[in-house]
Design a protein around this motif. Sequence first.
Motif, PDB file in Angstrom:
ATOM      1  N   SER A  96      83.402   2.760 102.971  1.00  8.54           N
ATOM      2  CA  SER A  96      84.630   3.367 103.476  1.00  8.54           C
ATOM      3  C   SER A  96      85.721   2.320 103.643  1.00  8.54           C
ATOM      4  O   SER A  96      86.658   2.492 104.393  1.00  8.54           O
ATOM      5  CB  SER A  96      84.365   4.044 104.825  1.00  8.54           C
ATOM      6  N   SER A  97      85.549   1.215 102.949  1.00  8.75           N
ATOM      7  CA  SER A  97      86.477   0.092 103.084  1.00  8.75           C
ATOM      8  C   SER A  97      87.696   0.290 102.212  1.00  8.75           C
ATOM      9  O   SER A  97      87.922   1.342 101.624  1.00  8.75           O
ATOM     10  CB  SER A  97      85.779  -1.220 102.695  1.00  8.75           C
ATOM     11  N   HIS A  98      88.481  -0.810 102.096  1.00 12.66           N
ATOM     12  CA  HIS A  98      89.701  -0.746 101.312  1.00 12.66           C
ATOM     13  C   HIS A  98      89.441  -0.426  99.850  1.00 12.66           C
ATOM     14  O   HIS A  98      90.268   0.169  99.187  1.00 12.66           O
ATOM     15  CB  HIS A  98      90.459  -2.079 101.417  1.00 12.66           C
ATOM     16  N   SER A 142     100.884   3.041 112.454  1.00 12.14           N
ATOM     17  CA  SER A 142     101.824   3.820 111.644  1.00 12.14           C
ATOM     18  C   SER A 142     101.582   3.591 110.160  1.00 12.14           C
ATOM     19  O   SER A 142     101.734   4.505 109.341  1.00 12.14           O
ATOM     20  CB  SER A 142     103.270   3.467 112.003  1.00 12.14           C
ATOM     21  N   LEU A 143     101.180   2.375 109.799  1.00 13.92           N
ATOM     22  CA  LEU A 143     100.874   2.090 108.400  1.00 13.92           C
ATOM     23  C   LEU A 143      99.623   2.840 107.959  1.00 13.92           C
ATOM     24  O   LEU A 143      99.589   3.406 106.858  1.00 13.92           O
ATOM     25  CB  LEU A 143     100.687   0.584 108.212  1.00 13.92           C
ATOM     26  N   ALA A 144      98.601   2.851 108.794  1.00 13.85           N
ATOM     27  CA  ALA A 144      97.371   3.576 108.460  1.00 13.85           C
ATOM     28  C   ALA A 144      97.658   5.064 108.272  1.00 13.85           C
ATOM     29  O   ALA A 144      97.133   5.698 107.349  1.00 13.85           O
ATOM     30  CB  ALA A 144      96.328   3.362 109.547  1.00 13.85           C
ATOM     31  N   GLU A 145      98.508   5.610 109.128  1.00 14.41           N
ATOM     32  CA  GLU A 145      98.859   7.027 108.995  1.00 14.41           C
ATOM     33  C   GLU A 145      99.593   7.280 107.688  1.00 14.41           C
ATOM     34  O   GLU A 145      99.353   8.278 107.008  1.00 14.41           O
ATOM     35  CB  GLU A 145      99.733   7.455 110.180  1.00 14.41           C
ATOM     36  N   ALA A 148      92.597   2.985 110.509  1.00 12.37           N
ATOM     37  CA  ALA A 148      93.172   1.663 110.785  1.00 12.37           C
ATOM     38  C   ALA A 148      92.212   0.517 110.469  1.00 12.37           C
ATOM     39  O   ALA A 148      92.641  -0.512 109.928  1.00 12.37           O
ATOM     40  CB  ALA A 148      93.645   1.591 112.233  1.00 12.37           C
ATOM     41  N   PRO A 149      90.909   0.628 110.763  1.00 12.68           N
ATOM     42  CA  PRO A 149      90.018  -0.488 110.460  1.00 12.68           C
ATOM     43  C   PRO A 149      89.993  -0.878 108.977  1.00 12.68           C
ATOM     44  O   PRO A 149      89.718  -2.037 108.641  1.00 12.68           O
ATOM     45  CB  PRO A 149      88.634   0.026 110.910  1.00 12.68           C
ATOM     46  N   SER A 150      90.293   0.076 108.087  1.00 11.23           N
ATOM     47  CA  SER A 150      90.309  -0.242 106.662  1.00 11.23           C
ATOM     48  C   SER A 150      91.372  -1.280 106.335  1.00 11.23           C
ATOM     49  O   SER A 150      91.220  -2.073 105.403  1.00 11.23           O
ATOM     50  CB  SER A 150      90.561   1.022 105.827  1.00 11.23           C
ATOM     51  N   LEU A 151      92.446  -1.285 107.117  1.00 10.23           N
ATOM     52  CA  LEU A 151      93.537  -2.231 106.855  1.00 10.23           C
ATOM     53  C   LEU A 151      93.134  -3.670 107.138  1.00 10.23           C
ATOM     54  O   LEU A 151      93.692  -4.599 106.565  1.00 10.23           O
ATOM     55  CB  LEU A 151      94.759  -1.879 107.708  1.00 10.23           C
ATOM     56  N   TYR A 152      92.174  -3.847 108.040  1.00 12.13           N
ATOM     57  CA  TYR A 152      91.836  -5.199 108.465  1.00 12.13           C
ATOM     58  C   TYR A 152      91.129  -5.996 107.375  1.00 12.13           C
ATOM     59  O   TYR A 152      90.949  -7.206 107.517  1.00 12.13           O
ATOM     60  CB  TYR A 152      90.999  -5.149 109.744  1.00 12.13           C
TER      61      TYR A 152
END
Length: 201
Positions: A17-19, A49-52, A58-62
Amino acid sequence: MPVRRTPAQGASARDASSHASAGLTVASIVDAALAVIRADGVAGLTMRSLAERLAVRAPSLYHHVRNKDELLELVARNAFDAFAADRTAYAEVRTLDDWIAVTTTGSHRLREFYAEHPGLAALIQAKATPYRDQGDGSRAALVRAQIRALVTLGVSEAVARETFETIAYWTLAAVAADGPDELFGAGLDLLMLGVRSRLTG
C-alpha cells in the motif's frame, strides 16, 4: 492458531500500500502540491491536504517526503516543469537580442505563474542559494539554461550569474509588490535596457 508475521512479511504488506502501488512519483507529488497552493496558498499546503489531493493515506507520502519542510524544498526544486519550452528556447539563443527576448517573455510568464500560486514566490526566494543552477530539479535546469546561454554568447560566467541573479531578484520583488501589468512591463523593459548596456558596453 493466528499466523504471526515476520518483520519481512510485515514490510511486504506495508509496501503493497506504499507509494509504488499508489502511483506516487516526484512529479505527481509536485503537481498535487502546486494544485493545493493554487487553491489555498503555500500556507494551506500540509501533508494532510496533499494526501487528500492525491487521494492516498498520509503515511504513503513519507516514502518521498518526511515532513512539510522537505515537501516545500521538493516543490521549490521542481516547481518549474511547466517552463520546459523556455529551457529549449535558451538552447537556441544566438544573439543578446535573442536572450533578452526569451528572458522578457519568460519573466512575464513567471509573474503569471507566481500570481496563480500565492506564496510560491516567497518560498522560492527563501530557498534560493548561490549557484542554484547546481543540483537536480526543473528550477536548477532553467537557471542553468539561462546562464549557459549568456556564457555561450561570450559573457563571463561571473557576469552571467550576476545578470541572472539581478533579474530573478527584481522579478520576485515586482511580484511581491503586486503592481499593475503595465508597470511590471515598463520596469522589465528598463531592466533589459540596463542589461543590454552592461553586456555590450
